[in-house]
Design a protein around this motif. Structure first.
Motif, PDB file in Angstrom:
ATOM      1  N   ALA A 164       0.835  -1.206   0.000  1.00  0.00           N
ATOM      2  CA  ALA A 164       0.000   0.000   0.000  1.00  0.00           C
ATOM      3  C   ALA A 164       0.872   1.260   0.000  1.00  0.00           C
ATOM      4  CB  ALA A 164      -0.934  -0.003   1.213  1.00  0.00           C
ATOM      5  N   THR A 165       1.942   1.232   0.767  1.00  0.00           N
ATOM      6  CA  THR A 165       2.861   2.372   0.821  1.00  0.00           C
ATOM      7  C   THR A 165       3.556   2.546  -0.520  1.00  0.00           C
ATOM      8  OG1 THR A 165       3.184   1.956   3.184  1.00  0.00           O
ATOM      9  CG2 THR A 165       4.799   3.370   2.098  1.00  0.00           C
ATOM     10  N   LEU A 166       3.957   1.443  -1.116  1.00  0.00           N
ATOM     11  CA  LEU A 166       4.597   1.465  -2.432  1.00  0.00           C
ATOM     12  C   LEU A 166       3.658   2.060  -3.477  1.00  0.00           C
ATOM     13  CD1 LEU A 166       6.904   0.655  -4.352  1.00  0.00           C
ATOM     14  CD2 LEU A 166       6.013  -1.659  -4.303  1.00  0.00           C
ATOM     15  N   ASP A 167       2.411   1.628  -3.476  1.00  0.00           N
ATOM     16  CA  ASP A 167       1.427   2.167  -4.421  1.00  0.00           C
ATOM     17  C   ASP A 167       1.257   3.674  -4.238  1.00  0.00           C
ATOM     18  OD1 ASP A 167       1.028  -0.359  -5.486  1.00  0.00           O
ATOM     19  OD2 ASP A 167      -0.815  -0.735  -4.346  1.00  0.00           O
ATOM     20  N   GLU A 168       1.217   4.107  -2.985  1.00  0.00           N
ATOM     21  CA  GLU A 168       1.037   5.529  -2.686  1.00  0.00           C
ATOM     22  C   GLU A 168       2.195   6.367  -3.240  1.00  0.00           C
ATOM     23  OE1 GLU A 168       1.310   8.297   1.296  1.00  0.00           O
ATOM     24  OE2 GLU A 168       0.443   6.294   1.497  1.00  0.00           O
ATOM     25  N   TYR A 169       3.433   5.929  -3.002  1.00  0.00           N
ATOM     26  CA  TYR A 169       4.592   6.700  -3.458  1.00  0.00           C
ATOM     27  C   TYR A 169       4.817   6.580  -4.961  1.00  0.00           C
ATOM     28  CZ  TYR A 169       5.970   8.231   1.146  1.00  0.00           C
ATOM     29  OH  TYR A 169       5.992   8.861   2.360  1.00  0.00           O
ATOM     30  N   ASN A 170       4.436   5.466  -5.537  1.00  0.00           N
ATOM     31  CA  ASN A 170       4.650   5.245  -6.965  1.00  0.00           C
ATOM     32  C   ASN A 170       3.654   6.032  -7.819  1.00  0.00           C
ATOM     33  OD1 ASN A 170       6.164   3.909  -9.028  1.00  0.00           O
ATOM     34  ND2 ASN A 170       4.433   2.540  -9.346  1.00  0.00           N
ATOM     35  N   GLU A 171       2.532   6.411  -7.222  1.00  0.00           N
ATOM     36  CA  GLU A 171       1.456   7.072  -7.957  1.00  0.00           C
ATOM     37  C   GLU A 171       1.886   8.366  -8.638  1.00  0.00           C
ATOM     38  OE1 GLU A 171      -2.640   8.888  -6.478  1.00  0.00           O
ATOM     39  OE2 GLU A 171      -2.486   6.718  -6.148  1.00  0.00           O
ATOM     40  N   GLY A 172       2.745   9.121  -8.008  1.00  0.00           N
ATOM     41  CA  GLY A 172       3.075  10.440  -8.541  1.00  0.00           C
ATOM     42  C   GLY A 172       4.294  10.513  -9.423  1.00  0.00           C
ATOM     43  N   ILE A 173       4.915   9.399  -9.754  1.00  0.00           N
ATOM     44  CA  ILE A 173       6.121   9.460 -10.582  1.00  0.00           C
ATOM     45  C   ILE A 173       5.872   8.811 -11.944  1.00  0.00           C
ATOM     46  CG2 ILE A 173       7.768   9.629  -8.683  1.00  0.00           C
ATOM     47  CD1 ILE A 173       8.256   6.653  -8.869  1.00  0.00           C
ATOM     48  N   PRO A 174       6.515   9.344 -12.967  1.00  0.00           N
ATOM     49  CA  PRO A 174       6.294   8.786 -14.311  1.00  0.00           C
ATOM     50  C   PRO A 174       6.926   7.400 -14.444  1.00  0.00           C
ATOM     51  CG  PRO A 174       7.984  10.488 -14.380  1.00  0.00           C
ATOM     52  CD  PRO A 174       7.444  10.474 -12.985  1.00  0.00           C
ATOM     53  N   PRO A 175       6.369   6.574 -15.322  1.00  0.00           N
ATOM     54  CA  PRO A 175       6.966   5.252 -15.537  1.00  0.00           C
ATOM     55  C   PRO A 175       8.362   5.384 -16.151  1.00  0.00           C
ATOM     56  CG  PRO A 175       5.052   5.587 -16.970  1.00  0.00           C
ATOM     57  CD  PRO A 175       5.189   6.807 -16.122  1.00  0.00           C
ATOM     58  N   LEU A 176       9.193   4.431 -15.839  1.00  0.00           N
ATOM     59  CA  LEU A 176      10.551   4.429 -16.393  1.00  0.00           C
ATOM     60  C   LEU A 176      10.560   3.803 -17.776  1.00  0.00           C
ATOM     61  CD1 LEU A 176      12.892   3.358 -13.454  1.00  0.00           C
ATOM     62  CD2 LEU A 176      12.948   5.480 -14.744  1.00  0.00           C
ATOM     63  N   LYS A 177      11.365   4.371 -18.645  1.00  0.00           N
ATOM     64  CA  LYS A 177      11.554   3.803 -19.973  1.00  0.00           C
ATOM     65  C   LYS A 177      12.986   3.317 -20.144  1.00  0.00           C
ATOM     66  CE  LYS A 177       7.946   6.634 -21.854  1.00  0.00           C
ATOM     67  NZ  LYS A 177       7.545   7.776 -22.592  1.00  0.00           N
ATOM     68  N   ASN A 178      13.793   3.484 -19.092  1.00  0.00           N
ATOM     69  CA  ASN A 178      15.186   3.098 -19.122  1.00  0.00           C
ATOM     70  C   ASN A 178      15.642   2.835 -17.690  1.00  0.00           C
ATOM     71  OD1 ASN A 178      17.776   2.642 -20.034  1.00  0.00           O
ATOM     72  ND2 ASN A 178      17.980   4.602 -21.079  1.00  0.00           N
ATOM     73  N   PHE A 179      16.766   2.158 -17.531  1.00  0.00           N
ATOM     74  CA  PHE A 179      17.342   1.985 -16.205  1.00  0.00           C
ATOM     75  C   PHE A 179      17.900   3.316 -15.738  1.00  0.00           C
ATOM     76  CE2 PHE A 179      17.797  -2.354 -17.972  1.00  0.00           C
ATOM     77  CZ  PHE A 179      17.099  -3.055 -16.989  1.00  0.00           C
ATOM     78  N   ILE A 180      17.970   3.494 -14.418  1.00  0.00           N
ATOM     79  CA  ILE A 180      18.582   4.705 -13.880  1.00  0.00           C
ATOM     80  C   ILE A 180      19.795   4.324 -13.052  1.00  0.00           C
ATOM     81  CG2 ILE A 180      16.468   6.076 -13.888  1.00  0.00           C
ATOM     82  CD1 ILE A 180      16.270   5.606 -10.870  1.00  0.00           C
TER      83      ILE A 180
END
Length: 185
Positions: free
Chosen positions: A95-111
């Motif tokens: 649930a915490t992961l979903d909450e924090y992941n919601e506002g960031i764009p999907p990755l198209k490459n490794f960082i």
């Protein structure tokens, strides 16, 4: 709580063994001790991360809760056969992961790890978390473990990755994308 340590050194480990919470002694290089130690190391890295954040940051509460979970996890490893980490721990992480992941764009490459001091420290914690997971998998091959402990570490590494991305963005840093041909070879 059981006995409190009034004297830190006991000399009982001078022979290369250490005591488990159930009273048994095992080698200090046993896989179970490695699992306990790696969970402790991860907890320390998260503690460093906490200290990089402003005192009023809401993320501190999340990270402190994880630190408590990791202390419980180490205790679970210290008592063979015990189960402390349950489905509710994993559900909370998801649930915490979903909450924090919601506002960031999907990755198209490794960082690459970095972006800001806090994000870099979070990536360090993520890498140690992945090692802890590998150690726990190895322990599970030689002894019975609570599989939720392995699941917890798997989800936690995902959360730490997402939090590192959040921290980099929040601190105005850009994520450094991996460029396959950039190695110069």
């Amino acid at each position: 709580m059981g006995n409190r340590l009034s004297k830190i050194y006991t000399r009982t480990g001078d022979d290369g063994s250490t005591g488990l919470a159930d009273g048994n002694r095992i080698a200090k290089n046993a896989q179970r001790v490695e699992a306990m130690g790696t969970a402790d190391e991860l907890n320390c890295h998260i503690g460093i991360l906490v200290e990089t954040l402003p005192a009023d940051d809401a993320l501190i509460e999340v990270l402190r809760r994880i630190q408590h979970h990791l202390f419980d996890l180490g205790g679970e490893f210290a008592i063979p056969g015990s189960k402390v980490i349950g489905d509710e721990h994993i559900d909370w992480l998801e649930a915490t992961l979903d909450e924090y992941n919601e506002g960031i764009p999907p990755l198209k490459n490794f960082i690459l790890p970095g972006g800001s001091p806090a994000a870099a420290q979070c990536h360090m914690a993520r890498a140690v978390c992945r090692r802890a997971e590998r150690v726990v998998v190895a322990l599970g091959h030689e002894d019975s473990i609570n599989t939720n402990s392995r699941h917890y570490l798997n989800r936690l590494s995902d959360l730490l990755f997402v939090v590192a991305r959040v921290l980099a963005r929040r601190e105005g840093a850009r994520e450094i994308l991996w460029e396959q041909k950039k190695s110069g070879l």
